[in-house]
Write a protein that holds these residues in place. Structure first.
Motif, PDB file in Angstrom:
ATOM      1  N   ALA A  70      14.521  59.164  40.161  1.00  0.00           N
ATOM      2  CA  ALA A  70      13.245  58.452  40.137  1.00  0.00           C
ATOM      3  C   ALA A  70      13.472  56.946  40.091  1.00  0.00           C
ATOM      4  CB  ALA A  70      12.411  58.909  38.945  1.00  0.00           C
ATOM      5  N   PHE A 107       5.422  52.765  36.315  1.00  0.00           N
ATOM      6  CA  PHE A 107       5.970  53.846  37.135  1.00  0.00           C
ATOM      7  C   PHE A 107       6.537  54.946  36.237  1.00  0.00           C
ATOM      8  CE2 PHE A 107       9.915  55.556  39.039  1.00  0.00           C
ATOM      9  CZ  PHE A 107       9.379  56.203  40.135  1.00  0.00           C
ATOM     10  N   ARG A 146      -1.170  61.266  38.743  1.00  0.00           N
ATOM     11  CA  ARG A 146      -0.344  62.443  38.510  1.00  0.00           C
ATOM     12  C   ARG A 146      -0.982  63.343  37.462  1.00  0.00           C
ATOM     13  NH1 ARG A 146       5.556  61.225  40.209  1.00  0.00           N
ATOM     14  NH2 ARG A 146       5.221  63.415  40.580  1.00  0.00           N
ATOM     15  N   ARG A 198       3.829  56.966  34.721  1.00  0.00           N
ATOM     16  CA  ARG A 198       3.238  57.942  35.642  1.00  0.00           C
ATOM     17  C   ARG A 198       4.156  59.137  35.852  1.00  0.00           C
ATOM     18  NH1 ARG A 198       1.304  53.532  38.296  1.00  0.00           N
ATOM     19  NH2 ARG A 198       3.005  53.528  39.778  1.00  0.00           N
ATOM     20  N   GLN A 199       5.455  58.878  35.931  1.00  0.00           N
ATOM     21  CA  GLN A 199       6.394  59.993  36.074  1.00  0.00           C
ATOM     22  C   GLN A 199       6.272  60.938  34.884  1.00  0.00           C
ATOM     23  OE1 GLN A 199       8.481  60.595  38.768  1.00  0.00           O
ATOM     24  NE2 GLN A 199       7.243  58.962  39.633  1.00  0.00           N
TER      25      GLN A 199
END
Lengths: 908, 101
Positions: free
Chosen positions: A581, A606, A98, A609-610
């Motif tokens: 999310a 996760f 990302r 990364r968000q």
């Protein structure tokens, strides 16, 4: 027709259309019918590479310097040739991590370093800001030139335009509005700005169409095609010089421009934005790899014709070549075309403005502002809640800030030399990212320290050899700085560093900056020790080429609760998106979303990364670290575990290897041992047999001798009989010993062989003649049967006779005692001569057929068992030894009817 | 809502195994050789051969040469990427394009 208000309305209408298209693009995206999920849109958006610097500047460059505008577009083509290795790899890495900008990319690669991201951002802003200013100036200039119609007056002769009459100011404001509207729609900067991308693609079509229209008009309207144009141009010496030669910079500059543009196409923040961040699907790269260069060809075909046309149209050189695209149409009263050309130039400028501003503002926000703010305690204490609104505010302010700064720069520096050359100076600044970027995705050993060193050194040299002297030429530094060097130090002259003279300034700067940049990167990397996180990221980025789509390594070991993670997410994503999310993650992974539950490592990764999509990898890592208690990053453990595991695997592999080798050796030893035992047994047998064989004749001799000595009065007849026994047995003993010696000599290879070409028929005849007394004595008939035309063989004659005689005498011995028949025959075939000796005796039992060729092994069948053995038991062993030596084979077969056939072959 | 990267299906063209026989192998080898070829043809010393006053079909030879090579290179990129690299699996529609949640 070209009054001011017409041009103004056309400009506003065009920009309005741009807004409408962007709005439509975003709307389609919201409906799930993405417009940009399409390789053609993707390739067109990459054409943001062609700015007003291309649109107006290429012609200007061609008209003053010649063909050296071309390498700026050939370089990107070369890079796209390598699309599977460079662009597609960068796209994949960015999608997985990302990535939001080139600063984020480089920071991420080198251990999510805050400092590196900040450094790249600062370099990018200083390098690109003047380039943005150049676009504004182009807009302003083109408007000013067009509005003078039907006169053709250069802006420099018009004096300064007041601020609120300056189109560039309004364009800057409108572009700021556009970028804010379509560039900061999402808080997640790694999301695609669909509307913006569609608008950019549209602009690429407009500028290409406008440029082609002008080109066609000049080539086929004003002149009679390419030949006519070039013929007329060729008649003018200085035009002919331009069209037939590389630019004034020569080959060095030609090559430099090529290299520089190769770096620019991946390192310019706006190119990174459209080609990497906005990429929807890595598969699009494949098509864009030829579509985008095709676009570049199209937009460059008419550059030289327009330049030649312009030079021919304005022979007294009072018109800037940079404005030819506009003024050629104006001079020929093609008002509509002039307006179209102006709109094309506007689209080229606005496209660059939009993308560059969005890219820079994202970097500014994520890699400068957020990291600093997150370190300030008072900020942490004050802003505890949702930060999304704040982040968007920062980004929008950054857009406005960048554009206003660029505009101010343009107003202040105006016509100076610094602005004219800034396009390439910007390229050279962006090129400084190349070693860290490319080194980062191809070389695992590149470290943060190396990247830092290279970037800082390269940028300093760039500053010293390109920017400062351009300041001096603009009058802000004493010109002696260029002529005599700083403090009159000759070898530090910025255009001739260490006395390197005679190269153009750009090549000179690129050489020195790349030397220290690449050198600093490599040596810095070799001399520093990367942290564990750096090593992990390096592996992640570099291996993408080998294993696309492989799962990223999870670096977190959970000690955060789901609730805490959600809170961090909500601060930067907003409540709604944070929950969505988490639910989305839970849908795919078995995870307990209870706020007090412990977050498993994949969930922590996760969440990181968000966050990375919003605030960049470096800050995201720092933020997640604030809620994971205990150790911040557990990569050290991880690396140790990985190390240990690898070692164990290696050891066990080695062990396996060794035990296999051991087994093999054991088997070999066992086989050798068996063989030795066998040999030992055979030796014992041999001695026993030899002893036995010797004893038989010795016993006879001794018995005869004793009888003779004990009975002196033996009758003569008796005495003679015993004497003859002694003689016969002695002969037999001698023969035995001779043969034994013969055999061992043969086996040891001590025997001399007189190999010579022989006539096999003659040899057989000789052997038969030698054996016939024996046969006659036994009453056996010998027959010989030789085929016609037997080929010659190579053998030792005496030994061959020995074999034949031995076989014949054996045959005679074991023949039918009543009507003994022995037949010797020879025939050729299959590259050998086969000699057979057949008898009509009792034959050889099947089990004995191999054995009888061993030493002291005699046929067990028939009379040989009953009677005393008739031979020494060595004859056939010797025969086999000899035939083997000749390269043939010997064996025995049962004969049809009665008896046996001994055959041997000799190679021809 | 973009998907968790770990969930993105392998979108390499054709999803070919990433070994030497995969895309990076065949198309990659062609790509590298084309890159070297293009660099050779567009950089000194080869380009110096076409510099000069000569014309061909009424156009400067250097102009014709540069565009001819350029077009040839793009045509070869087309051949390599569209013919040698296996086509991507159309079933793998990227989820990134989905609208916001």
């Amino acid at each position: 027709m070209l009054q001011g208000w017409v041009i103004f309305i056309a400009s506003v209408a065009y920009l309005g259309l741009l807004f409408a298209i962007a709005f439509w693009g975003d709307k389609r995206a919201d409906q799930g019918r993405s417009v940009i999920n399409n390789p053609y849109i993707y390739a067109l958006s990459m054409a943001v590479f062609c700015t007003s610097w291309t649109f107006y500047g290429s012609v200007g460059r061609a008209a003053t310097s010649g063909l050296d505008f071309l390498p700026i577009y050939l370089g990107p083509t070369l890079v796209l040739v390598l699309w599977p290795y460079v662009l597609e790899k960068m796209v994949r890495i960015s999608a997985e991590n990302r990535i939001t900008s080139i600063a984020d990319f480089i920071a991420s690669r080198y251990g999510k370093s805050l400092y590196l991201g900040g450094l790249v951002t600062v370099i990018a802003i200083f390098g690109i800001l003047p380039y943005i200013a150049l676009q504004l100036k182009a807009v302003s200039t083109s408007f000013t030139v067009l509005i003078q119609y039907p006169e053709i007056v250069m802006p420099r002769n018009l004096g300064r335009v007041p601020l609120f009459q300056d189109t560039a100011f309004f364009v800057a404001l409108i572009m700021a509005l556009f970028s804010i509207l379509f560039g900061t729609r999402h808080i997640d900067a790694s999301e695609h700005h669909e509307g913006m991308v569609v608008a950019i693609a549209f602009e690429s079509v407009v500028k290409l169409a406008a440029f082609l229209a002008v080109g066609l008009y000049v080539t086929f309207g004003l002149y009679d095609g390419f030949q006519d144009l070039f013929a007329q141009g060729g008649a003018v010496p200085h035009i002919s010089q331009l069209t037939h030669h590389f630019g004034t910079g020569g080959y060095a500059q030609w090559s430099t421009l090529m290299v520089l543009s190769m770096f620019a196409i991946i390192c310019l923040p706006r190119q990174f934005q459209v080609a990497v961040v906005e990429n929807v699907n890595p598969a699009h790269v494949r098509k864009a790899a030829w579509l985008f260069p095709l676009y570049l060809i199209l937009i460059n075909v008419f550059v030289l014709p327009i330049a030649v046309g312009g030079l021919l149209q304005f022979p007294d050189r009072n018109v800037d070549a940079d404005t030819f695209v506009l003024t050629v149409a104006m001079a020929n009263a093609s008002e509509g075309l002039a307006l179209f050309a102006y709109i094309g130039g506007l689209s080229a400028a606005t496209g660059m403005l939009i993308v560059a501003t969005i890219a820079l503002s994202t970097m500014f926000c994520n890699d400068l502002v957020v990291p600093v703010l997150l370190r300030l305690r008072w900020f942490q204490a004050r802003f505890t809640g949702d930060l999304t609104a704040f982040l968007l505010f920062v980004r929008r302010s950054a857009i406005l800030f960048v554009l206003i700064l660029a505009y101010t720069y343009m107003r202040l520096i105006g016509e100076s030399y610094a602005l004219v050359t800034i396009g390439l100076v910007s390229f050279a600044a962006a090129a400084q990212f190349a070693p860290a970027l490319l080194g980062g995705i191809f070389w695992k050993g590149g470290t943060k320290a190396g990247a830092m060193t290279g970037l800082i050194l390269g940028t300093l040299v760039w500053l010293y050899t390109l920017v400062l002297p351009s300041f001096a030429r603009s009058g802000w530094l004493p010109i002696e700085f260029i002529d005599q060097g700083p403090f009159a130090i000759e070898f530090l002259k910025p255009y001739a560093l260490f006395g390197m003279d005679g190269v153009d300034h750009l090549s000179h700067s690129l050489f020195w900056s790349m030397l220290v940049n690449i050198g600093g990167f490599i040596w810095g990397s070799l001399l520093s020790r990367p942290s564990e996180l750096e090593q992990l990221q390096a592996g992640e980025f570099v291996r993408k080429l080998d294993t696309p789509g492989a799962e990223p390594v999870t670096t977190w070991r959970g000690s955060a609760s789901v609730g805490e993670l959600r809170e961090v997410l909500a601060r930067f994503l907003g409540d709604g998106r944070a929950d969505a999310a988490l639910v989305d993650f839970a849908r795919r992974n078995p995870v307990d979303l209870h706020p007090l539950a412990e977050a498993p490592p994949p969930l922590v990764a996760f969440a990181e990364r968000q966050l990375a999509g919003v605030i960049g990898a470096a800050s995201a890592q720092a933020m997640v670290a604030t809620v994971t208690k205990g150790e911040v990053v557990s990569t050290e453990d991880l690396m140790r575990i990985i190390d240990e595991t690898t070692q164990v695997i290696e050891y066990s592999h080695e062990l396996e290897e060794k035990s296999r080798a051991l087994e093999e050796t054991t088997a070999e030893l066992r086989a050798a041992n068996e063989r030795l035992k066998e040999l030992d047994r055979m030796k014992d047998n041999f001695i026993t047999t030899v002893g036995h064989e010797f004893r038989t004749p010795l016993t006879s001799i001794r018995a005869a001798g004793e009888i003779l000595s004990d009975n002196p009065a033996l009758p003569d007849a008796e005495r003679d009989r015993f004497y003859s026994v002694v003689v016969a047995e002695t002969q037999r003993l001698t023969r035995l010993i001779d043969q034994l010696l013969d055999l061992s000599k043969m086996e040891a290879g001590d025997l001399e062989w007189n190999m010579a070409p022989l006539d096999i028929g003659g040899v057989i005849d000789g052997a038969v003649a030698a054996s016939s007394p024996l046969a006659q004595a036994a009453g056996v008939r010998l027959d010989t049967e030789l085929s016609e035309g037997l080929p010659g063989v190579v053998a030792d004659r005496d030994r061959l006779i020995q074999v034949l005689v031995n076989l014949i005498s054996n045959a005679v011995k074991f023949c039918d005692p009543a009507v003994g028949r022995v037949r010797i025959s020879a025939e050729a075939g299959d590259g050998v001569v086969t000699v057979s000796v057949a008898d009509n005796g009792s034959g050889v039992a099947a089990i004995d057929r191999d054995r009888i060729f061993e030493r002291f092994q005699q046929g067990s069948s028939g009379e040989s068992l009953i009677n005393k053995p008739k031979g020494t038991g060595l004859g056939l062993a010797i025969c086999r030894e000899i035939v083997d030596r000749f390269g043939g084979r010997i064996w025995v077969e049962a004969r049809e009817g009665r008896g046996s056939v001994f055959r041997f072959t000799l190679p021809v | 809502m973009a998907p968790d990267p770990a969930q993105i299906p392998d979108k390499s063209p054709g999803g070919a195994p990433p070994d030497a026989t995969g895309r990076a192998g065949r198309a990659g080898a062609f790509s590298i050789s084309l890159f070297l070829f293009a660099a050779l043809m567009l950089l000194p010393p080869i380009v110096t051969l076409v510099e000069g006053e000569a014309n061909l079909f009424g156009l400067p030879v250097i102009y014709l040469y540069l565009f001819a090579i350029w077009i040839a290179v793009v045509a070869l990129i087309y051949l390599i990427s569209e013919r040698f690299a296996p086509a991507p699996d159309p079933t793998l529609v990227p989820e990134d394009a989905a609208p916001d949640a």
